[in-house]
Motif scaffolding. Sequence first.
Motif, PDB file in Angstrom:
ATOM      1  N   LYS A   1       0.840  -1.210   0.000  1.00 11.32           N
ATOM      2  CA  LYS A   1       0.000   0.000   0.000  1.00 11.32           C
ATOM      3  C   LYS A   1       0.871   1.256   0.000  1.00 11.32           C
ATOM      4  CE  LYS A   1      -4.068   1.921   2.334  1.00 11.32           C
ATOM      5  NZ  LYS A   1      -3.611   3.310   2.349  1.00 11.32           N
ATOM      6  N   HIS A   2       1.970   1.204   0.735  1.00  9.45           N
ATOM      7  CA  HIS A   2       2.894   2.347   0.760  1.00  9.45           C
ATOM      8  C   HIS A   2       3.448   2.633  -0.627  1.00  9.45           C
ATOM      9  CE1 HIS A   2       6.693   4.466   1.173  1.00  9.45           C
ATOM     10  NE2 HIS A   2       7.355   3.354   0.880  1.00  9.45           N
ATOM     11  N   TRP A   3       3.851   1.596  -1.334  1.00  7.91           N
ATOM     12  CA  TRP A   3       4.418   1.798  -2.676  1.00  7.91           C
ATOM     13  C   TRP A   3       3.381   2.427  -3.614  1.00  7.91           C
ATOM     14  CZ3 TRP A   3       9.370   1.372  -4.223  1.00  7.91           C
ATOM     15  CH2 TRP A   3      10.261   0.747  -3.352  1.00  7.91           C
ATOM     16  N   ASN A   4       2.170   1.923  -3.568  1.00  4.46           N
ATOM     17  CA  ASN A   4       1.127   2.441  -4.449  1.00  4.46           C
ATOM     18  C   ASN A   4       0.680   3.849  -4.051  1.00  4.46           C
ATOM     19  OD1 ASN A   4       0.979   0.199  -6.123  1.00  4.46           O
ATOM     20  ND2 ASN A   4      -0.521  -0.838  -4.833  1.00  4.46           N
ATOM     21  N   ASP A   5       0.508   4.085  -2.741  1.00  6.66           N
ATOM     22  CA  ASP A   5      -0.019   5.374  -2.282  1.00  6.66           C
ATOM     23  C   ASP A   5       1.024   6.485  -2.350  1.00  6.66           C
ATOM     24  OD1 ASP A   5      -2.350   4.056  -1.812  1.00  6.66           O
ATOM     25  OD2 ASP A   5      -2.215   4.090   0.382  1.00  6.66           O
ATOM     26  N   ASP A   6       2.266   6.192  -1.974  1.00  6.00           N
ATOM     27  CA  ASP A   6       3.290   7.229  -1.872  1.00  6.00           C
ATOM     28  C   ASP A   6       4.028   7.491  -3.185  1.00  6.00           C
ATOM     29  OD1 ASP A   6       2.522   7.342   0.721  1.00  6.00           O
ATOM     30  OD2 ASP A   6       4.319   6.413   1.553  1.00  6.00           O
ATOM     31  N   TYR A   7       4.129   6.452  -4.022  1.00  6.62           N
ATOM     32  CA  TYR A   7       4.881   6.627  -5.275  1.00  6.62           C
ATOM     33  C   TYR A   7       4.020   6.445  -6.529  1.00  6.62           C
ATOM     34  CZ  TYR A   7       9.002   6.167  -2.260  1.00  6.62           C
ATOM     35  OH  TYR A   7       9.948   6.342  -1.287  1.00  6.62           O
TER      36      TYR A   7
ATOM     37  N   HIS B   1       1.003   3.671  -8.630  1.00  4.19           N
ATOM     38  CA  HIS B   1       0.849   2.258  -8.967  1.00  4.19           C
ATOM     39  C   HIS B   1       1.950   1.751  -9.892  1.00  4.19           C
ATOM     40  CE1 HIS B   1      -2.944   1.283  -6.962  1.00  4.19           C
ATOM     41  NE2 HIS B   1      -3.290   2.543  -7.199  1.00  4.19           N
ATOM     42  N   ALA B   2       2.502   2.621 -10.727  1.00  2.00           N
ATOM     43  CA  ALA B   2       3.609   2.190 -11.590  1.00  2.00           C
ATOM     44  C   ALA B   2       4.805   1.785 -10.741  1.00  2.00           C
ATOM     45  CB  ALA B   2       3.996   3.303 -12.564  1.00  2.00           C
ATOM     46  N   ALA B   3       5.030   2.516  -9.636  1.00  4.87           N
ATOM     47  CA  ALA B   3       6.118   2.171  -8.733  1.00  4.87           C
ATOM     48  C   ALA B   3       5.823   0.856  -8.015  1.00  4.87           C
ATOM     49  CB  ALA B   3       6.349   3.287  -7.723  1.00  4.87           C
ATOM     50  N   GLY B   4       4.557   0.662  -7.620  1.00  3.55           N
ATOM     51  CA  GLY B   4       4.185  -0.606  -7.005  1.00  3.55           C
ATOM     52  C   GLY B   4       4.426  -1.778  -7.941  1.00  3.55           C
ATOM     53  N   ASP B   5       4.082  -1.587  -9.224  1.00  6.73           N
ATOM     54  CA  ASP B   5       4.336  -2.637 -10.213  1.00  6.73           C
ATOM     55  C   ASP B   5       5.827  -2.884 -10.371  1.00  6.73           C
ATOM     56  OD1 ASP B   5       1.635  -2.879 -10.616  1.00  6.73           O
ATOM     57  OD2 ASP B   5       1.605  -1.809 -12.528  1.00  6.73           O
TER      58      ASP B   5
ATOM     59  N   VAL C   1      11.326   5.134 -11.782  1.00 10.56           N
ATOM     60  CA  VAL C   1       9.960   5.178 -12.313  1.00 10.56           C
ATOM     61  C   VAL C   1       9.642   6.623 -12.687  1.00 10.56           C
ATOM     62  CG1 VAL C   1       7.536   4.662 -11.869  1.00 10.56           C
ATOM     63  CG2 VAL C   1       9.331   3.261 -10.801  1.00 10.56           C
ATOM     64  N   PRO C   2       9.664   6.951 -13.975  1.00 11.80           N
ATOM     65  CA  PRO C   2       9.460   8.348 -14.391  1.00 11.80           C
ATOM     66  C   PRO C   2       8.163   8.965 -13.884  1.00 11.80           C
ATOM     67  CG  PRO C   2      10.207   6.994 -16.238  1.00 11.80           C
ATOM     68  CD  PRO C   2       9.909   6.063 -15.114  1.00 11.80           C
ATOM     69  N   THR C   3       7.144   8.150 -13.710  1.00 10.86           N
ATOM     70  CA  THR C   3       5.841   8.687 -13.302  1.00 10.86           C
ATOM     71  C   THR C   3       5.650   8.684 -11.785  1.00 10.86           C
ATOM     72  OG1 THR C   3       4.828   6.508 -13.546  1.00 10.86           O
ATOM     73  CG2 THR C   3       4.772   7.969 -15.468  1.00 10.86           C
ATOM     74  N   ALA C   4       6.698   8.339 -11.019  1.00  9.76           N
ATOM     75  CA  ALA C   4       6.552   8.292  -9.562  1.00  9.76           C
ATOM     76  C   ALA C   4       6.224   9.673  -9.007  1.00  9.76           C
ATOM     77  CB  ALA C   4       7.840   7.772  -8.926  1.00  9.76           C
ATOM     78  N   LYS C   5       5.423   9.708  -7.939  1.00 12.19           N
ATOM     79  CA  LYS C   5       5.008  10.975  -7.342  1.00 12.19           C
ATOM     80  C   LYS C   5       6.180  11.723  -6.731  1.00 12.19           C
ATOM     81  CE  LYS C   5       0.455   9.058  -6.174  1.00 12.19           C
ATOM     82  NZ  LYS C   5      -0.459   8.691  -5.062  1.00 12.19           N
ATOM     83  N   SER C   6       7.191  10.991  -6.296  1.00  9.87           N
ATOM     84  CA  SER C   6       8.400  11.590  -5.727  1.00  9.87           C
ATOM     85  C   SER C   6       9.561  10.653  -5.986  1.00  9.87           C
ATOM     86  CB  SER C   6       8.217  11.819  -4.219  1.00  9.87           C
ATOM     87  OG  SER C   6       7.971  10.589  -3.571  1.00  9.87           O
ATOM     88  N   PRO C   7      10.817  11.155  -5.911  1.00 12.92           N
ATOM     89  CA  PRO C   7      11.970  10.274  -6.152  1.00 12.92           C
ATOM     90  C   PRO C   7      11.972   9.081  -5.211  1.00 12.92           C
ATOM     91  CG  PRO C   7      12.633  12.581  -6.083  1.00 12.92           C
ATOM     92  CD  PRO C   7      11.208  12.544  -5.642  1.00 12.92           C
TER      93      PRO C   7
END
Length: 318
Positions: free
Chosen positions: A200-206, A208-212, A270-276
């Motif tokens: 959930k942290h990966w998907n919420d903070d970064y 879903h592309a980062a979670g994948d 992940v280029p589309t991540a919400k933050s580095p």
Amino acid sequence: MKASLDKWQRVVDLMTQLLGATAGYVVEYNDKIGFRAALTSKNPENPFPEVSGKPQSLDANLYCRRVVATKSAFYEPDASNKPEWADNPEVVEEGYISYFGVPLLWPNGLVFGTLCVFDTKATQYENPLQELMEVFRDLIEADLRLYEQYEIMRNLSMTDPLTGMNNRAGFEMLAHQKIRIAKRYHHNIGIIFIDLDDMKHWNDDYGHAAGDAALRAVGKAITDSIREVDICGRIGGDEFAVLGYVRNRGDLTTIVTRVRNALDHVKLTVPTAKSPIRETPQISSGASVFFEPLDKSLEDMMAIADLEMYRDKKSRRK
């Protein structure tokens, strides 16, 4: 596939009969081990009505070798006293002085093998008979197309599209096979459950592309860390499993350590991540060994390893 082989046998028998040849074959080709007779005609004249399964070397000067090299039909009506065939074992050892073969190709153009007839006497096959061989070839290649399509569909149904690993159905199918072999040869079975921490942290903070990306990283770390005899798969959203033959729990601990070490060196971009992203995926794991006699079902084994994984996850949160 058995139905196809039965049909191929009828094709080889009829082809041999219509051409009046001594023997007919479907020969498989492998670019590492060579040529192997897969089917042979059952006519009374055939001196070798059963295939041995022993491959002929890639270096052997065979008729089929020319068919494979050119991917085209080849006809030798009479090899008697021709220097180019002086070391051909089919001539020297078996007395086959006439040969006609056509290539069998997979739909992608790679060579499966050859469809061919041999004769111990010189021949003169007229064009209609040579064209008939191509019709027989088309019948077998149609089955190769169906087989490839079946394999594609089977792989799609057994493969997790995100990680490229086995999905749960694929993992369980292979696991049942492993367990049957383990019971026969008295091996111990080891199962590892691995879970990506804080999905959930990966998907919420970064995002879903980062979670994948994190899931793919865990899948790759597992695939790179297991032994050749092990199987693995993504069996749920963030859960993975490994199954293999083991001596003791130490074998499983070694695999888990390799997975963790591999993840320590992962850098997710992940280029589309919400933050580095400045962290690497972390996992929880549970491992269980089941000694012979293996009296538990696969479902029970997996449930025990799953419980061990949740215990590890709980302890890591303290």
